[in-house]
Structure formats: structure tokens, C-alpha cells
Write an enzyme that holds these catalytic residues in place. Sequence first.
Site, PDB file in Angstrom:
ATOM      1  N   SER A 181      29.864 -43.429  29.757  1.00 42.54           N
ATOM      2  CA  SER A 181      30.302 -42.069  29.490  1.00 42.54           C
ATOM      3  C   SER A 181      31.594 -42.054  28.664  1.00 42.54           C
ATOM      4  CB  SER A 181      30.472 -41.318  30.818  1.00 42.54           C
ATOM      5  OG  SER A 181      30.628 -39.938  30.607  1.00 42.54           O
ATOM      6  N   ASP A 354      20.533 -37.017  28.997  1.00 43.47           N
ATOM      7  CA  ASP A 354      20.546 -37.404  30.405  1.00 43.47           C
ATOM      8  C   ASP A 354      21.043 -36.292  31.313  1.00 43.47           C
ATOM      9  OD1 ASP A 354      23.267 -37.306  29.952  1.00 43.47           O
ATOM     10  OD2 ASP A 354      23.529 -39.474  29.902  1.00 43.47           O
ATOM     11  N   HIS A 379      22.610 -38.993  34.100  1.00 43.68           N
ATOM     12  CA  HIS A 379      23.857 -39.515  33.547  1.00 43.68           C
ATOM     13  C   HIS A 379      24.537 -40.525  34.461  1.00 43.68           C
ATOM     14  CE1 HIS A 379      27.234 -39.533  30.810  1.00 43.68           C
ATOM     15  NE2 HIS A 379      28.056 -39.291  31.804  1.00 43.68           N
TER      16      HIS A 379
END
Length: 493
Positions: A181, A354, A379
Site C-alpha cells: 500500500s 482491490d 487490499h
Amino acid sequence: MAVLLEDIIQSVELWLKLIRKPQPYVDPNLDPVLLVPGIAGSILQAVDASNGREERVWVRIFGADYKFRTKLWSRFDPSTGKTVSLDPKTNIRVPDERYGLHAIDVLDPDMVIGRDCVCYYHDMIVEMIKWGFQEGKTLFGFGYDFRQSNRFHETLERLAAKVEFIYNASGGKKINIISHSMGGLLVKCFMCLHSDIFEKYVKSWVAIAAPFQGAPGYVTSTFLNGMSFVDGWEQNFFISKWSMHQLLIECPSIYELMACPNFHWQHMPVLEIWREKQDTDGDSHIVLESFTPSESTYIFQEALSDNTASNNMHGNDSDWVGVPGDCYGSEEMPVTELQEMQFCLPTYVCVDGDGTVPAESARGDGLKAEARVGVPGEHRGILCDHHVFRILKHWLNADSDPYYNPLNDYVILPTTFKMDSLQEKGVSVTSLKEEWEIISPDDNETDRKPCMGTISLSDQSLGAEARATLIVHPQSEGKQQVQLNAISVSVDA
């Protein structure tokens, strides 16, 4: 007698094996790995400057919201570019135990029930240790104060010192970095601003679900509605979305997650608002308004204009002007005033990805990547996906399969299953329809036609016959659809 002695010796040897603690497998040939988490993926400790006392403020369950507001609420200081706690006696520290892994493993080690919701890199760490990685020798973590900008000099200097330490601790081996991320933005900033150190110490970099061009829908709902990292009943004991909202609007890092308007989006993320407006005659009309990246900042400022706790909307680099991918209100329940958006639940417009990062944002790294692999997943959940583990194991040279190639790998997802049966006058008829999607890399043969084949089976002794038709459709956007239609007929003897 000799046989009995041999039995005794074997029994003793077995007993010694049972009482001896098993030694973990360590592969001395592996290169070191550094794990870098995303936003809110590091434990944060609040240090009282008056007495040096420390307590964990992120993440914790008991007294979470109170401690979060009193210790972690912050303000951005434009003179230094640093976000500091509102409490002048509080300093924030990231723990470095277990060579940095403690801060990114389980974010609340005290939590027992529902612990999965606070696990970050835990599953991946456990898996990598099975592959032969060893904490402090070939496996390290880098937690950081995610309130700060990804370009913040103190964070980048800590990361520079970390990679140099790992290089020396591993005997001069270059490092493989795995980021998740927002950690991908941090690593890219480090690569650009400390290119000499990156080139000297880093061997490879795997970026998982990195929002290189932003996470529009997710960030917009964060600005206007707050952010929750826990779902289900655990939310009742966790930090409220409003408390998180008041922190993040003072954090440069969240603005760096806004979508880049200069990126050539295939599907431009927009902010859509169903609004009730009156014309010059006083008649009300419901209209759907759309706002581009450069227009969305004004909407944020207006929507948050009555935010009394903190209403400082500061900008960043012009490449990171806000662009959400959400729709607020509906045709049946439109938004009258923009301030109402803080109390609305948005629906996502950009969903290809996602659930947080659009797929084209994750692919938009602007680098000459050795490989880009799409894996279906959520995610955070992608960090404990065994298909991801299989790919990482190969890329890190921790497997023994020389023929495995992640680019040729695929995942089969069942999408439809339907079966009907009919029995009448001694005859049984069963029909079956099943569909799958094969997730695999795109090919360039987009003009191919669907392939169809048939299969027939019969068993005279059972008085049964079956026929099936299989259709394989051409691949499109990394997905290939497979359809199976089958029917069987049997006659009772």
C-alpha cells in the site's frame, strides 16, 4: 536379547527426538528481506517527555478512542513539514524490537479474540520463516510514523540507516524490499531522493497494492466520513471513524494518496453528487453533478467548512490534487448542502481493483518493472493470500521449482454453479451449468474466437448417458471465461 537392546536404543533415540526442541529451518543462501507496511500499518508508542513513560496508542483496544484523541491527535506544522501531537508533552516513537518486525506484525499483541483484524504482516512473516528466513539475519521490518509525509526527511534518513544496517548484518548481501500500500510510495520517494543508497544496498523491490497514482474512492471517504480499520463487532471497542478523521486531515501522507490528475486514466475517477437545486422560479430539481480531480478540492473545503475540531485543508505537490471515486446521495435522497456529505455513506464509482487501490493506479508505477502480476484479492487480505506467497517465494529464490513462472501462473475462480434434476416415469434427467474465470496475464491475441468442444459418455450396464459442451472464451483484461453445460439421462432398470 540383541533385538531387545536394539528396541531399547530405538526407544531412547525416539524419546530424545521428542524432548528436543525442534530447530527452525534456516537457509543461509537467502538474501535479506525488508518488509515496509502501508498507512496505519505500524505500532505507535506515545512517550511522555516529562517522565519517559511509554504506552501504545496505535493499535489498542482498551481505552482506544480516549488515548488516541489525547495522545495522537496532531497538527501539521508548515514551518517544519512535520505533524506533531497536540499534547506538547507527547512524542511518538515506533518500536524497533525484533529488528523492526514487532511494529508491523500484530498491531495489538494484547488482543486475543478477533486478533485477525489487527494482524498486518503476521501471516507473511510466519510463512517466510518456514521458507528459511531468520529474524535479524535475513528478515527485517521497517515501521514508521505514518502521519508524516512520505518525503519526510527524518523517515527517509531512518530508512537509509536501516538498509545499511541490514546490508552489514547479512554479510554484505543486497536487500529485497517488499512494500504494501502506501509503503510503496515511501519506497519510491526513498529511491528518488536517496538513489545512491538505494542502488548500493537494494537488490529488488516488490510493491504490493501500491497506490502509485492514488486511491481516489478510499481517500475521499476518509476525508469526508473518516476511516475504519476494523469491521464487524470489533468497531465498538476501536477508534471511531470521526476520531481517525480528525487525525488524518492533518497528516500530509493522506493527501499524497489522492489521485494524480495528470495521470492518463482509462477510467477517470470522479466525485459524483446527487444534489437538489432550485431554479429561478423556486422549483426544485434533482441533478447528478460530476467533479474532476482539480475541481474536487473545492468540494472538500466546502464540505468540511464547519469542522470545528480541525479545518486546516493544506495542499501538497500539485501532482496530488484530490480526485475521489465516490458517489454521494441518490436520486431519491439527494444532498442539499455540501456539509451533509460528512453524514452520507458513499457508493464507490471506481471498483476495478482491490476495493481500495484501482488496478490502473497500482500498475502506474512509471518504472520498467521486471514483471507485473494481478492477483484477485482484498487490499489487506492480499497479505495473507497463499497465491501471493507462492509468487514471493519464487521471486525471493526460496523455492526449488525452476519451472515455475508467476507470469504464466493463473487462478481459477468459480463464478456460477447451477444444477437441476427431473425424474418422471423411470427416467432421470440432470442438467448442470458451471462457469469459471481464469485469472492470468493478458495475451495479445485479442481476435481469437471462442473454442468449443463436446464430450459424450455412456454406460449401457447402468442405462445412463451424458453429454457436455465446453466453451472457452478469448482472454480479455487478464480474465478468461470457461463455460460448461452438461446433461445426463438415466433409465431405471
